[in-house]
Design a protein around this motif. Sequence first.
Motif, PDB file in Angstrom:
ATOM      1  N   PHE A 148       0.194  -1.582  -2.189  1.00 58.53           N
ATOM      2  CA  PHE A 148       1.473  -2.144  -1.777  1.00 58.53           C
ATOM      3  C   PHE A 148       2.289  -2.457  -3.040  1.00 58.53           C
ATOM      4  O   PHE A 148       1.747  -2.573  -4.133  1.00 58.53           O
ATOM      5  CB  PHE A 148       1.261  -3.437  -0.998  1.00 58.53           C
ATOM      6  N   THR A 153       3.626  -8.097  -2.957  1.00 60.88           N
ATOM      7  CA  THR A 153       2.321  -8.088  -2.316  1.00 60.88           C
ATOM      8  C   THR A 153       1.358  -9.039  -3.003  1.00 60.88           C
ATOM      9  O   THR A 153       1.242  -9.048  -4.205  1.00 60.88           O
ATOM     10  CB  THR A 153       1.717  -6.678  -2.352  1.00 60.88           C
ATOM     11  N   GLU A 166       2.002  -7.572   2.670  1.00 54.48           N
ATOM     12  CA  GLU A 166       3.235  -7.102   2.044  1.00 54.48           C
ATOM     13  C   GLU A 166       4.393  -7.801   2.737  1.00 54.48           C
ATOM     14  O   GLU A 166       4.468  -7.843   3.970  1.00 54.48           O
ATOM     15  CB  GLU A 166       3.402  -5.593   2.170  1.00 54.48           C
ATOM     16  N   LYS A 168       8.582  -8.529   3.251  1.00 52.90           N
ATOM     17  CA  LYS A 168       9.953  -8.038   3.142  1.00 52.90           C
ATOM     18  C   LYS A 168      10.892  -9.106   3.670  1.00 52.90           C
ATOM     19  O   LYS A 168      10.485 -10.005   4.411  1.00 52.90           O
ATOM     20  CB  LYS A 168      10.139  -6.750   3.959  1.00 52.90           C
ATOM     21  N   ILE A 189       6.743  -0.367   5.125  1.00 50.88           N
ATOM     22  CA  ILE A 189       5.378  -0.882   5.261  1.00 50.88           C
ATOM     23  C   ILE A 189       4.470   0.155   5.918  1.00 50.88           C
ATOM     24  O   ILE A 189       3.360   0.427   5.460  1.00 50.88           O
ATOM     25  CB  ILE A 189       5.381  -2.186   6.070  1.00 50.88           C
ATOM     26  N   GLY A 208       1.921  -6.363   7.241  1.00 51.68           N
ATOM     27  CA  GLY A 208       3.207  -6.657   6.638  1.00 51.68           C
ATOM     28  C   GLY A 208       3.942  -7.722   7.416  1.00 51.68           C
ATOM     29  O   GLY A 208       3.723  -7.923   8.618  1.00 51.68           O
TER      30      GLY A 208
END
Length: 388
Positions: A148, A153, A166, A168, A189, A208
């Motif tokens: 990742f 990450t 991960e 976002k 992802i 994710g």
Amino acid sequence: MTRIRDTLSSLDHPPSEVSLLVDFYDEHEKAAFLGGPMSSQLEHLPTKVRVQTSALLTYYLYYKRKNGAFGYSTHEEVSYKLPLALSELDGQAVFADDTIRLMPKVKFDTGTAERIGEAIGLSVASHLHDLHQADWLAIPETNSHKTFDYTTTLTSSTGDTFVQVETKGSTVDRNDLKHSTVSKHKKSIKDKKTQKRERGTAAAIMYGTIGVLDDRESYPAQCWLVDPPPTVDGDPLRFKIIARLQFIANLIWLISPRSTLSTALQTRLAALKELRNIHPLDKVSLVKGNGEPVQEGVPSFGERSLLFGSRSRVKNTYGEYIPVGGDAFILDESHLLFVGFHERLARMAAAQDFGEISSYVLTSGVFDRTIECKVPTSRYKSEFRQVV
């Protein structure tokens, strides 16, 4: 004008906790999660989770920790800089309605969106897996196998399995809908599914998170869960023990860097990091240079403590000393910061009982305590005289 004053007040005095709405990204992701090892933790979704604001703001600043910025090498160091996180969010976000949301007609720049996404993702993951800040470490980028993104990450371990996340982040008009920026994050992802396991694998939970804010009143910050495949290597218990001992070592170094315990623990950590199998060192106590157990030098936070006897200590509401000690630092002209830890952490570090270290849990809370500050005369003259 009232709204502006409320916003300034919310950043000057943020709430102790905020609510985040956690849900599966869609029905496909729901089926993937509920068919996996996290099913019992997620069967009640969608739901609101409450996370500590201090943890959220500390995770927001993790980008500085991973970039190697001076003064941000550990979680503790980052946690001292919470005013910086509030300053970065000033004019962009507000704590209101028991959550964090956008200021009206404001969209985060890319960097801020990534940071708030990481803060939300790590806060939610810590809540779901009952993890501590000490359990998280960054995953370095490598050319030998695909991982990742390093910048977003982190990985942790429950002791039984790895947890890799991960994160976002996005800002949109309505965070309950899947805006194109949110779907792009999901694709980023999910694209990691094509990575090959070029090294050995271990039991892992890998997924994710997408943190999304909008400016609507009474709508909580949203965290969508996305489920990519596992690709983590190694012994999960080894990871957890080393991560927790490193956390304790950083605290002890901050409070008493020249102590025998600090030196012995750093030496042991160096050895553990070189070993693939750390179990032969389980319950092998730390020793001094003369072979005597370091445990002998950590009797208590009392006056005769070789580690904390000259440090600041804590009293309860009855004026009795409790087994917590540490040091005081100046934040500004009107604020002092006390950084300390429970005596049991020092004893665990000296005893090296991996079972006790792995299972240790201390419930957080807000308490009224008296700090009896002790600082060397030289530090008092150079640092404290102007403000105390």
